[in-house]
Design a protein around this motif. Structure first.
Motif, PDB file in Angstrom:
ATOM      1  N   GLY A   1       6.668  -8.959  -0.675  1.00  0.00           N
ATOM      2  CA  GLY A   1       7.543  -9.669   0.237  1.00  0.00           C
ATOM      3  C   GLY A   1       8.382 -10.772  -0.366  1.00  0.00           C
ATOM      4  O   GLY A   1       9.253 -11.297   0.277  1.00  0.00           O
ATOM      5  N   VAL A   2       8.122 -11.153  -1.591  1.00  0.00           N
ATOM      6  CA  VAL A   2       8.915 -12.190  -2.235  1.00  0.00           C
ATOM      7  C   VAL A   2       9.567 -11.560  -3.454  1.00  0.00           C
ATOM      8  O   VAL A   2       8.871 -11.084  -4.339  1.00  0.00           O
ATOM      9  CB  VAL A   2       8.041 -13.394  -2.659  1.00  0.00           C
ATOM     10  N   PRO A   3      10.891 -11.516  -3.507  1.00  0.00           N
ATOM     11  CA  PRO A   3      11.549 -10.900  -4.656  1.00  0.00           C
ATOM     12  C   PRO A   3      11.075 -11.523  -5.971  1.00  0.00           C
ATOM     13  O   PRO A   3      10.987 -12.734  -6.094  1.00  0.00           O
ATOM     14  CB  PRO A   3      13.035 -11.190  -4.427  1.00  0.00           C
ATOM     15  N   GLY A   4      10.715 -10.660  -6.919  1.00  0.00           N
ATOM     16  CA  GLY A   4      10.274 -11.132  -8.213  1.00  0.00           C
ATOM     17  C   GLY A   4       8.826 -11.574  -8.256  1.00  0.00           C
ATOM     18  O   GLY A   4       8.323 -12.009  -9.284  1.00  0.00           O
TER      19      GLY A   4
ATOM     20  N   PHE B   1       0.832  -1.210   0.000  1.00  0.00           N
ATOM     21  CA  PHE B   1       0.000   0.000   0.000  1.00  0.00           C
ATOM     22  C   PHE B   1       0.866   1.260   0.000  1.00  0.00           C
ATOM     23  O   PHE B   1       0.651   2.162  -0.804  1.00  0.00           O
ATOM     24  CB  PHE B   1      -0.935  -0.004   1.222  1.00  0.00           C
ATOM     25  N   SER B   2       1.839   1.336   0.894  1.00  0.00           N
ATOM     26  CA  SER B   2       2.705   2.522   0.959  1.00  0.00           C
ATOM     27  C   SER B   2       3.510   2.688  -0.311  1.00  0.00           C
ATOM     28  O   SER B   2       3.627   3.791  -0.851  1.00  0.00           O
ATOM     29  CB  SER B   2       3.659   2.426   2.158  1.00  0.00           C
ATOM     30  N   LEU B   3       4.060   1.596  -0.797  1.00  0.00           N
ATOM     31  CA  LEU B   3       4.838   1.639  -2.028  1.00  0.00           C
ATOM     32  C   LEU B   3       3.979   2.134  -3.188  1.00  0.00           C
ATOM     33  O   LEU B   3       4.396   2.995  -3.966  1.00  0.00           O
ATOM     34  CB  LEU B   3       5.421   0.259  -2.327  1.00  0.00           C
TER      35      LEU B   3
ATOM     36  N   ASN C   1      10.371  -1.886  -7.248  1.00  0.00           N
ATOM     37  CA  ASN C   1       9.402  -1.975  -8.333  1.00  0.00           C
ATOM     38  C   ASN C   1       8.016  -2.089  -7.711  1.00  0.00           C
ATOM     39  O   ASN C   1       7.870  -2.217  -6.505  1.00  0.00           O
ATOM     40  CB  ASN C   1       9.717  -3.131  -9.292  1.00  0.00           C
ATOM     41  N   ARG C   2       7.017  -2.038  -8.511  1.00  0.00           N
ATOM     42  CA  ARG C   2       5.631  -2.009  -8.040  1.00  0.00           C
ATOM     43  C   ARG C   2       5.281  -3.202  -7.159  1.00  0.00           C
ATOM     44  O   ARG C   2       4.472  -3.099  -6.262  1.00  0.00           O
ATOM     45  CB  ARG C   2       4.707  -1.973  -9.254  1.00  0.00           C
TER      46      ARG C   2
END
Length: 131
Positions: A114-117, A72-74, A108-109
């Motif tokens: 929480g999980v890269p990619g 949400f913040s991102l 990135n969006r």
């Protein structure tokens, strides 16, 4: 251009970066033009949390550095055309230096999941457990 980093004071009176502004007692504002730092209490900085991005931009702040950020913040920052970078570690001074040296990775969006990619569009074919 100015950069903002949410921080808390630790027992050694240095400052550590934190994930979100709601967890911070202060914010470090780094001015890239003058190469100066100001520590401002969150209460002084943010008068209306509903207009956070508007308030930051009005102060000339267009970049946020944080070690972790909720989706949400991102999304709020990215939708408001603020740049967001992932802090490396919690040391405030190190992260400012890494930013100056272009060594911080931009979020990135989908980083807030929480999980890269991991992204919602990839879940049908993704091997991660980011549900």
């Amino acid at each position: 251009m100015k950069v903002i980093i949410p921080v808390v004071e630790n027992k050694n009176t240095s400052h550590l970066t934190v994930d979100e502004f709601r967890n911070a007692s202060k914010a470090c504002i780094y001015d890239c033009a003058t190469k100066t730092r100001d520590l401002v209490s969150i209460d002084q900085l943010i008068k209306n949390a509903g207009n956070l991005t508007v308030e930051l931009k009005a102060k000339g702040i267009h970049t946020v550095i944080s070690p972790n950020m909720s989706f949400f913040s991102l999304s709020l920052f990215l939708d408001s055309e603020l740049k967001v970078f992932k802090a490396k570690g919690l040391n405030l001074e190190d992260n400012i230096q890494l930013y100056v040296e272009n060594q911080l990775e931009p979020y990135n969006r989908y980083a807030g999941f929480g999980v890269p990619g991991c992204s919602p569009s990839a879940c049908s074919s993704c091997a991660s457990d980011c549900n």
